[in-house]
Scaffold this motif. Structure first.
Motif, mmCIF file in Angstrom:
data_model
loop_
_atom_site.group_PDB
_atom_site.id
_atom_site.type_symbol
_atom_site.label_atom_id
_atom_site.label_comp_id
_atom_site.label_asym_id
_atom_site.label_seq_id
_atom_site.Cartn_x
_atom_site.Cartn_y
_atom_site.Cartn_z
ATOM 1 N N ASN A 136 93.760 -17.591 33.404
ATOM 2 C CA ASN A 136 92.408 -16.133 33.579
ATOM 3 C C ASN A 136 92.710 -15.064 33.895
ATOM 4 O OD1 ASN A 136 91.154 -19.197 32.580
ATOM 5 N ND2 ASN A 136 89.405 -18.620 34.824
ATOM 6 N N GLY A 137 93.544 -14.342 34.390
ATOM 7 C CA GLY A 137 93.991 -12.969 35.001
ATOM 8 C C GLY A 137 94.462 -12.748 33.333
ATOM 9 N N ARG A 138 95.885 -13.427 33.462
ATOM 10 C CA ARG A 138 96.353 -13.263 31.989
ATOM 11 C C ARG A 138 96.115 -12.903 31.318
ATOM 12 N NH1 ARG A 138 99.386 -15.566 28.762
ATOM 13 N NH2 ARG A 138 98.471 -17.845 28.855
ATOM 14 N N THR A 139 95.499 -14.153 30.754
ATOM 15 C CA THR A 139 94.490 -14.054 29.356
ATOM 16 C C THR A 139 93.810 -13.316 28.799
ATOM 17 O OG1 THR A 139 94.340 -16.461 29.472
ATOM 18 C CG2 THR A 139 92.646 -14.883 27.576
ATOM 19 N N TRP A 140 93.136 -12.730 30.228
ATOM 20 C CA TRP A 140 91.969 -11.283 30.028
ATOM 21 C C TRP A 140 93.297 -9.753 30.044
ATOM 22 C CZ3 TRP A 140 92.285 -6.805 32.854
ATOM 23 C CH2 TRP A 140 90.614 -6.096 32.603
ATOM 24 N N VAL A 141 94.260 -10.121 30.316
ATOM 25 C CA VAL A 141 95.171 -9.096 30.043
ATOM 26 C C VAL A 141 95.726 -8.676 29.138
ATOM 27 C CG1 VAL A 141 97.566 -8.177 31.222
ATOM 28 C CG2 VAL A 141 96.019 -8.684 32.575
ATOM 29 N N GLU A 142 96.342 -10.079 28.477
ATOM 30 C CA GLU A 142 95.947 -10.147 26.863
ATOM 31 C C GLU A 142 94.561 -9.850 26.421
ATOM 32 O OE1 GLU A 142 97.321 -13.819 26.131
ATOM 33 O OE2 GLU A 142 99.337 -14.111 27.362
ATOM 34 N N GLU A 143 93.996 -10.500 25.634
ATOM 35 C CA GLU A 143 92.863 -9.512 25.002
ATOM 36 C C GLU A 143 92.394 -8.385 25.306
ATOM 37 O OE1 GLU A 143 89.491 -12.362 26.530
ATOM 38 O OE2 GLU A 143 90.039 -13.724 25.982
ATOM 39 N N HIS A 144 92.796 -7.948 26.881
ATOM 40 C CA HIS A 144 92.939 -6.161 26.740
ATOM 41 C C HIS A 144 93.535 -5.029 27.386
ATOM 42 C CE1 HIS A 144 88.508 -8.588 28.293
ATOM 43 N NE2 HIS A 144 87.857 -7.080 27.482
ATOM 44 N N GLY A 145 94.863 -5.657 26.339
ATOM 45 C CA GLY A 145 95.792 -4.766 25.991
ATOM 46 C C GLY A 145 95.951 -3.653 25.705
ATOM 47 N N GLY A 146 94.809 -3.325 24.776
ATOM 48 C CA GLY A 146 95.032 -2.280 24.017
ATOM 49 C C GLY A 146 94.424 -0.842 25.526
ATOM 50 N N GLU A 147 93.032 -1.347 25.608
ATOM 51 C CA GLU A 147 92.395 -1.022 26.287
ATOM 52 C C GLU A 147 92.924 -0.182 27.769
ATOM 53 O OE1 GLU A 147 88.976 -2.677 27.721
ATOM 54 O OE2 GLU A 147 88.297 -3.437 25.645
ATOM 55 N N LEU A 148 94.385 -1.120 28.428
ATOM 56 C CA LEU A 148 94.611 -1.156 29.623
ATOM 57 C C LEU A 148 95.863 0.292 29.105
ATOM 58 C CD1 LEU A 148 95.308 -4.499 30.977
ATOM 59 C CD2 LEU A 148 94.146 -2.569 31.971
ATOM 60 N N ALA A 149 96.614 -0.182 27.924
ATOM 61 C CA ALA A 149 97.399 0.778 27.099
ATOM 62 C C ALA A 149 97.136 1.896 27.462
ATOM 63 C CB ALA A 149 98.244 0.532 26.476
ATOM 64 N N GLU A 150 95.624 2.751 26.316
ATOM 65 C CA GLU A 150 95.219 3.958 26.693
ATOM 66 C C GLU A 150 94.731 4.563 27.888
ATOM 67 O OE1 GLU A 150 90.922 3.272 24.262
ATOM 68 O OE2 GLU A 150 92.700 2.617 22.362
#
Length: 369
Positions: free
Chosen positions: A133-147
């Motif tokens: 679930n954590g890995r999936t969340w990171v993939e889904e919010h990758g753009g926000e994390l990059a910003e």
């Protein structure tokens, strides 16, 4: 209308509009500071560095030129700080392979406890599902994390810029701070130079006292952490104590970060029980610092009541976060010292030899930046 208004109402009205002017002035200062926050932080850091290095520069300048003494003191300060960080890094690197193996064993012990010994059993399948679930969340919010990462990178650049400006200012504060202060006083009317000199001297003495207090608290935290980790048999006790010492200079996040690192090492070396004990012990050291050391040491160094210090830290944190927590106590100390110096009436001629003025009391302790 004034003739018919009660006297108490006129007094309250007079006090009220004066308070409104004071509040508006403070709000204007806060607004102006927020517009040049980087500059404010750089100057604040420069004053801290100056307060720490000034005694060394004064001592060296007795046998060396002032400029050379300044360069040697700053080089020594940088080498000490870099040396502490290098010591921590080398110590961890020397034992990294063994700690990695012990850490893996500690994780297995925790999983075994969660499966078999926990009041609410947790299976390996559930843990794997949480990781997925954590890995999936990171993939889904990758753009926000990059910003956010890009924004943090910009903050890092600002921090480095502030440090560079702080070092630049520190050089001149140490080498020619007295001349700079004299030049500033000479720009003022002759009638107020004495008051400004006394207030500035007393304010600088209070600020230096704050810096000394921070050093005392940081060293005490480091010693207590070293004793705790040594008694518990945690490896790398000395490097971890250095991290705790450095963390004491960073309110709110410094101590928790050092505690997490110490807990990870304790987990790798001695298991989850030791890690929990280390976490509780360092948390108690933090409470001791916040409720005993800070009020007592700072109260003595900056001549503020412990309650005032606690309220200043809380108010600064609520107002400006970590930065507010860092600058609240020295600002309040300097403001109160300056006010106390300016409001003290001049001694009578018969008492002039016995009662020191603000600048005389200050000169007995320390020089201007």
């Amino acid at each position: 209308m004034d003739a018919t208004a009660p006297r108490w109402l006129m007094k309250m009205a007079g006090v009220s509009w004066r308070l409104l002017v004071v509040v508006a002035t403070i709000a204007l200062i806060f607004y102006a500071t927020s517009r040049v926050l980087l500059l404010f932080v750089a100057v604040f850091l420069a004053l801290v560095f100056t307060a720490v290095l000034r005694p060394a520069v004064d001592a060296l300048s007795r046998v060396l030129p002032r400029a050379v003494s300044t360069g040697l003191a700053m080089l020594g300060g940088v080498l000490v700080f870099v040396g502490l960080l290098t010591y921590v890094g080398v110590s961890v690197a020397d034992r990294w392979s063994k700690l990695s193996e012990q850490f893996g064993q500690g994780i297995e012990d925790i999983i075994d406890f969660l499966e078999n010994g926990s009041p609410v059993p947790i299976t390996v399948g559930q843990i794997d599902q949480w990781i997925e679930n954590g890995r999936t969340w990171v993939e889904e919010h990758g753009g926000e994390l990059a910003e956010q990462a890009v924004a943090r990178a910009g903050s890092v650049v600002e921090v480095l810029t502030a440090l560079a400006l702080a070092f630049f200012c520190t050089i001149f504060f140490l080498a020619s701070g007295r001349q700079m202060w004299t030049w500033f006083l000479n720009q003022l009317p002759a009638s107020v130079r004495g008051s400004w000199s006394a207030a500035g001297g007393a304010g600088w003495y209070a600020f230096s006292g704050y810096t000394r207090g921070i050093l005392i608290i940081a060293v005490t935290d480091g010693l207590l952490a070293f004793i705790l980790l040594t008694v518990l048999g945690v490896p790398l006790a000395a490097p971890l104590a250095v991290l705790v010492l450095i963390g004491a200079f960073i309110p709110l996040i410094g101590a928790p970060a050092a505690m997490v690192v110490a807990m990870i090492v304790a987990l790798a070396a001695n298991g989850p029980v030791q890690a929990a004990i280390v976490g509780i012990g360092i948390a108690l050291i933090g409470q001791f610092e916040g409720h005993v050391l800070q009020p007592l040491v700072m109260g003595k160094q900056v001549s503020l009541h412990p309650v005032v210090i606690a309220l200043a830290v809380a108010g600064g944190t609520l107002t400006a976060g970590i930065l507010g927590a860092v600058i609240a106590v020295p600002l309040v100390a300097v403001a109160w010292t300056v006010y106390s110096t300016l409001r003290t009436p001049d001694p009578s001629p018969t008492d002039e030899a016995d009662v020191p003025t603000g600048i005389e009391a200050y000169e007995a302790g320390e020089s201007h930046p």
